[in-house]
Design an enzyme around this catalytic site. Sequence first.
Site, PDB file in Angstrom:
ATOM      1  CB  SER A  93      -0.880  -0.012   1.256  1.00  0.00           C
ATOM      2  OG  SER A  93      -1.383   1.274   1.518  1.00  0.00           O
ATOM      3  CE1 TYR A 138      -4.169  -1.992   4.770  1.00  0.00           C
ATOM      4  CE2 TYR A 138      -3.572   0.267   4.235  1.00  0.00           C
ATOM      5  CZ  TYR A 138      -3.926  -1.006   3.826  1.00  0.00           C
ATOM      6  OH  TYR A 138      -4.023  -1.293   2.490  1.00  0.00           O
TER       7      TYR A 138
HETATM    8  N1  NAD Z   1      -8.504  -0.202  -2.437  1.00  0.00           N
HETATM    9  C1  NAD Z   1      -7.413   0.556  -2.212  1.00  0.00           C
HETATM   10  O1  NAD Z   1      -7.415   1.770  -2.408  1.00  0.00           O
HETATM   11  C2  NAD Z   1      -6.150  -0.083  -1.718  1.00  0.00           C
HETATM   12  C3  NAD Z   1      -5.011   0.731  -1.567  1.00  0.00           C
HETATM   13  C4  NAD Z   1      -3.831   0.153  -1.127  1.00  0.00           C
HETATM   14  C5  NAD Z   1      -3.775  -1.187  -0.848  1.00  0.00           C
HETATM   15  N2  NAD Z   1      -4.894  -1.972  -0.974  1.00  0.00           N
HETATM   16  C6  NAD Z   1      -4.788  -3.383  -0.655  1.00  0.00           C
HETATM   17  O2  NAD Z   1      -5.294  -4.127  -1.749  1.00  0.00           O
HETATM   18  C7  NAD Z   1      -5.907  -5.325  -1.301  1.00  0.00           C
HETATM   19  C8  NAD Z   1      -7.333  -5.421  -1.818  1.00  0.00           C
HETATM   20  O3  NAD Z   1      -8.044  -4.275  -1.350  1.00  0.00           O
HETATM   21  P1  NAD Z   1      -9.574  -4.035  -1.653  1.00  0.00           P
HETATM   22  O4  NAD Z   1      -9.753  -2.581  -1.824  1.00  0.00           O
HETATM   23  O5  NAD Z   1     -10.044  -4.966  -2.696  1.00  0.00           O
HETATM   24  O6  NAD Z   1     -10.195  -4.433  -0.236  1.00  0.00           O
HETATM   25  P2  NAD Z   1     -11.497  -5.292   0.114  1.00  0.00           P
HETATM   26  O7  NAD Z   1     -11.681  -5.138   1.587  1.00  0.00           O
HETATM   27  O8  NAD Z   1     -12.615  -4.920  -0.772  1.00  0.00           O
HETATM   28  O9  NAD Z   1     -11.043  -6.777  -0.221  1.00  0.00           O
HETATM   29  C9  NAD Z   1     -10.341  -7.591   0.658  1.00  0.00           C
HETATM   30  C10 NAD Z   1     -11.073  -8.910   0.776  1.00  0.00           C
HETATM   31  O10 NAD Z   1     -10.300  -9.762   1.629  1.00  0.00           O
HETATM   32  C11 NAD Z   1     -11.167 -10.467   2.482  1.00  0.00           C
HETATM   33  N3  NAD Z   1     -10.449 -10.800   3.704  1.00  0.00           N
HETATM   34  C12 NAD Z   1     -10.023  -9.942   4.666  1.00  0.00           C
HETATM   35  N4  NAD Z   1      -9.434 -10.612   5.670  1.00  0.00           N
HETATM   36  C13 NAD Z   1      -9.468 -11.930   5.317  1.00  0.00           C
HETATM   37  C14 NAD Z   1      -9.031 -13.115   5.943  1.00  0.00           C
HETATM   38  N5  NAD Z   1      -8.442 -13.088   7.150  1.00  0.00           N
HETATM   39  N6  NAD Z   1      -9.229 -14.293   5.322  1.00  0.00           N
HETATM   40  C15 NAD Z   1      -9.832 -14.343   4.105  1.00  0.00           C
HETATM   41  N7  NAD Z   1     -10.293 -13.239   3.466  1.00  0.00           N
HETATM   42  C16 NAD Z   1     -10.115 -12.053   4.076  1.00  0.00           C
HETATM   43  C17 NAD Z   1     -12.332  -9.533   2.734  1.00  0.00           C
HETATM   44  O11 NAD Z   1     -13.523 -10.215   3.080  1.00  0.00           O
HETATM   45  C18 NAD Z   1     -12.445  -8.785   1.412  1.00  0.00           C
HETATM   46  O12 NAD Z   1     -13.433  -9.382   0.584  1.00  0.00           O
HETATM   47  C19 NAD Z   1      -5.806  -5.303   0.223  1.00  0.00           C
HETATM   48  O13 NAD Z   1      -4.653  -6.024   0.587  1.00  0.00           O
HETATM   49  C20 NAD Z   1      -5.608  -3.837   0.531  1.00  0.00           C
HETATM   50  O14 NAD Z   1      -4.939  -3.644   1.758  1.00  0.00           O
HETATM   51  C21 NAD Z   1      -6.074  -1.435  -1.407  1.00  0.00           C
END
Ligand code: NAD
Length: 334
Positions: A127, A152
Amino acid sequence: MKYLVTGVAGFIGFHVVQRLTSQGHEVIGIDNLNDYYDVNLKLARLAELKTDTLFKFIKIDLANREGIAQLFSQQKFDRVIHLAAQAGVRYSIDKPMAYADSNLIGHLTILEGCRHNEIEHLVYASSSSVYGLNNKTPFATSDSVDHPISLYAATKKSNELMSHTYSHLYNIPTTGLRFFTVYGPWGRPDMALFKFTKAIINGESIDVYNNGDMQRDFTYIDDIVEGIIRIQDIIPQKDVDWNVESGSVASSSAPYKIFNIGNGNPVKLLDFIKSLEKSLGIKSNKNLMPMQPGDVYQTYADVDDLFTVTGYKPSVSVEYGVEKFVRWYKDFYQ
Ligand SMILES: NC(=O)c1ccc[n+]([C@@H]2O[C@H](COP(=O)([O-])OP(=O)(O)OC[C@H]3O[C@@H](n4cnc5c(N)ncnc54)[C@H](O)[C@@H]3O)[C@@H](O)[C@H]2O)c1
């Protein structure tokens, strides 16, 4: 090829699976469907994915050590795209343990799976929040990232460190991708664009932090997916010439790489809101609020490395991306 994609009911995972299956790959997707945000949205994404015969869903928690180990040994994946995590900066202040379970233990179970099953490439989500207190912009992967300001961010930086260790010890090719504020259709209800859209449509005020004096390198989901798809084909190799003194911190003598995926074009929060107001055809009422703990003033990605390696850099404008989101939102919530 056969892929494991984690977090498939999530925003980015959902889009990545659609792209992989459209290319003819077989995907096993996992998610624990937790209620951090509206589970119905996660189920709706899954319902779309399940129409594809190349996709199979398994509900499991990343922290389930035996379950994840068994999944790896039974399924024999070629590659892993690990996106599941407890996301969100502000929530990490209230619920720190969720980040330990999903992001630390969870990342380790995936690394262990890769260690024991000859995975060709592990690509995982880091991130932009790892840049923490850094003031120098744009944020480059060659910068030090030792001053995170939210738990985070600290867990995401830990994921990079853990991955480096496994790349070094077990020769597992790993690539960490630092995503910058991702937005677009099927986006996350805890993020600004979704919250603002919902509030404005309902005639409610929107909370605007740091009195709107903030900039974000908003990156459209299609650009993120394109970056992931290209990077997962570029498998890091050992580099015997690399050393700590002269080498980039984003690579190593081990098969390990880190990239930014961001638009490389920070947008003022108030301009972002103007784009949204234009797409909705409604003016917003703003509650100007102080800066929130854990938040940073600006994010701005240096994507030169990504471009050098993949020939690609994100380019979708906020005007286009916000319009696409609004269309999806209105259609989905009608
Ligand atoms: N969306 C953004 O702007 C952004 C920015 C930087 C980093 N990220 C990273 O990208 C990745 C995806 O993000 P996103 O926006 O799709 O988030 P999101 O929350 O929509 O998707 C993450 C998914 O992981 C699942 N999950 C969480 N903990 C879990 C566990 N212990 N076991 C199994 N499943 C689990 C959740 O149910 C969710 O469906 C994440 O790692 C997030 O930290 C996202």
